[in-house]
Design an enzyme around this catalytic site. Structure first.
Site, short mmCIF file in Angstrom:
data_model
loop_
_atom_site.label_atom_id
_atom_site.label_comp_id
_atom_site.label_asym_id
_atom_site.label_seq_id
_atom_site.Cartn_x
_atom_site.Cartn_y
_atom_site.Cartn_z
N TYR A 158 0.81 -1.22 0.00
CA TYR A 158 0.00 0.00 0.00
C TYR A 158 0.85 1.27 0.00
O TYR A 158 0.33 2.35 0.21
CB TYR A 158 -0.96 0.01 1.20
CG TYR A 158 -2.09 -0.98 1.09
CD1 TYR A 158 -2.01 -2.06 0.23
CD2 TYR A 158 -3.23 -0.84 1.85
CE1 TYR A 158 -3.03 -2.99 0.13
CE2 TYR A 158 -4.27 -1.76 1.76
CZ TYR A 158 -4.16 -2.83 0.90
OH TYR A 158 -5.19 -3.74 0.82
N LYS A 187 3.53 -14.76 4.81
CA LYS A 187 3.76 -15.70 3.72
C LYS A 187 5.28 -15.78 3.54
O LYS A 187 5.83 -15.60 2.44
CB LYS A 187 3.06 -15.15 2.45
CG LYS A 187 2.97 -16.10 1.31
CD LYS A 187 1.83 -17.07 1.42
CE LYS A 187 1.94 -18.11 0.33
NZ LYS A 187 0.93 -19.18 0.42
N ASP A 193 -2.68 -18.14 3.99
CA ASP A 193 -3.74 -18.94 3.36
C ASP A 193 -4.30 -19.98 4.34
O ASP A 193 -5.51 -20.17 4.46
CB ASP A 193 -3.27 -19.60 2.05
CG ASP A 193 -1.82 -20.04 2.08
OD1 ASP A 193 -1.12 -19.73 3.05
OD2 ASP A 193 -1.37 -20.71 1.12
N ASP A 247 -5.81 -6.00 5.76
CA ASP A 247 -6.99 -5.42 5.14
C ASP A 247 -8.00 -6.53 4.83
O ASP A 247 -9.20 -6.43 5.16
CB ASP A 247 -6.55 -4.71 3.84
CG ASP A 247 -7.63 -3.80 3.29
OD1 ASP A 247 -8.69 -3.67 3.92
OD2 ASP A 247 -7.40 -3.21 2.21
N ASP A 264 -11.56 -7.90 7.35
CA ASP A 264 -12.94 -7.96 6.85
C ASP A 264 -13.48 -9.38 6.96
O ASP A 264 -14.66 -9.58 7.27
CB ASP A 264 -13.02 -7.47 5.40
CG ASP A 264 -13.10 -5.95 5.33
OD1 ASP A 264 -12.77 -5.29 6.34
OD2 ASP A 264 -13.50 -5.41 4.28
#
Ligand code: NAI
Length: 336
Positions: free
Chosen positions: A124, A171, A204, A228, A232
């Site tokens: 970002y 990751k 994941d 992010d 959610d």
């Protein structure tokens, strides 16, 4: 004691939900002097800037703001106010507590999870360019400084709120340098908090485990992009963005916000559910040293949600309005 707080009602349903929250705080007896500002399209038409310097100065002065949702034009127009606020004020920690509420139907019960997201870097950072036609590059920035301070924020939060475990999400098996550095910083800081269990999950796998058995987790710590998405996902476990709190916190101040959007489809109809912003306001009251009022409002939310459908807003399966919910909650708080 009186508190001075910057108030950004935003647009769409923003003025309705902030109005409800301001009344509820007033009912709780906490004395607040609100410094109210326009942001977004309304601020552009008045001052030519969606986030005028006066707003930033007010937050820097007061160190705390309550913010409603702001419509962001897609494709054209001004950049997101939220991103600008986070960057300009260096609000490096995004805090999202995710808790089950009575009468909010979901697949799970008794969820009580804290999601902490690094807010300032990662993919970002906005560093994108075209290398040659047909090939673009987007640069992921991870620094030791930002990874260390967010890890410290997470463990300090855990200690302060008697949480038992922090799980770093990454990751690092693929992005060995960037996510590897984030994980290493996490482990370095974890060593200074021996009473708190520190472990990690690959992102994941974490997502799969979160939807299968969310109660196994206590606190999650993530970089910006994973944070992010996963925050959610976590909100979805307890009923979605309409019922969870959000705060962006840094050394220069803290902005407590509604995590949902401006909902233009129901704006001005007295149908907006103020619960998301209200839960952020509960966090805010803790932050400014009003834990008793914060607890009373939270207990009031539980009481009101346990009452009949006539006080709950329609998104929660009720027949009530913003006003009926607000009035019922004020009554519950004052009685409490
Ligand atoms: P949205 O969250 O505004 O609406 C999605 C759906 O949820 C709509 O059906 C809406 O009616 C409903 N909804 C949202 N909040 C609700 C509430 N408090 N009570 C009852 N129902 C509610 O998402 P959308 O439509 O994608 O975005 C609309 C605008 O909001 C866009 O301009 C977007 O950029 C902006 N936005 C602003 C945010 C912020 O300022 N924090 C965050 C997300 C979006």
């Amino acid at each position: 004691m009186s508190h001075r707080i910057t108030l950004l009602p935003g647009d769409g349903i923003g003025p309705e939900v902030t109005g409800a929250v301001v009344s509820i705080i007033e009912c709780s007896g906490v004395d607040v002097e609100w410094e109210k500002f326009f942001v977004g399209a309304e601020a552009i038409s008045r001052y030519g800037d969606p986030l005028p310097q006066d707003v930033l100065d007010s937050i820097l002065r007061n160190k705390v703001a309550l913010k409603g949702p702001v419509t962001t034009p897609i494709g054209t127009g001004f950049a997101s106010i939220n991103v600008r606020l986070r960057k300009t004020l260096d609000l490096y920690a995004n805090l999202r507590p995710v808790r089950s509420l009575p009468n909010v139907k979901t697949r799970y019960e008794d969820i009580d999870l804290i999601v902490i997201r690094e807010n300032t870097e990662d993919l970002y950072s906005g560093l994108e360019h075209e290398v040659v036609p047909g090939v673009v590059e987007s640069i992921k920035i991870i620094t030791e400084k930002a990874s260390t301070r967010i890890a410290r924020f997470a463990f300090d939060y855990a200690r302060q709120h008697r949480r038992k475990r922090v799980t770093a999400v990454h990751k690092a098996n693929i992005m060995k340098l960037s996510d590897g550095l984030f994980l290493q910083c996490f482990r370095n800081i974890a060593a200074q908090y021996p009473e708190i269990t520190a472990d990690d999950r690959i992102v994941d796998n974490l997502c799969m485990q979160l939807v299968m058995n969310p109660n196994q987790f206590d606190m999650l710590l993530l970089e910006n992009l994973y944070g992010d998405i996963v925050s959610d996902l976590a909100a979805g476990l307890v009923g979605g963005l309409g019922v969870v709190a959000g705060a962006n916190i840094g050394l220069n101040g803290a902005v407590f916000e509604a995590v949902h959007g401006s909902a233009p489809d129901i704006a001005g109809q007295n149908r907006a559910n103020p619960l998301a912003l209200l839960q952020s306001a509960v966090l805010m009251l803790h932050h400014i040293g009003e834990p008793e009022a914060a607890g009373r409002i939270y207990d009031g939310i539980v009481t009101v949600l346990e009452q009949g459908p006539e006080v709950r807003t329609r998104d929660l399966g009720g027949t009530g309005t913003t006003s009926t919910f607000t009035a019922a909650l004020c009554k519950a708080i004052q009685r409490g």
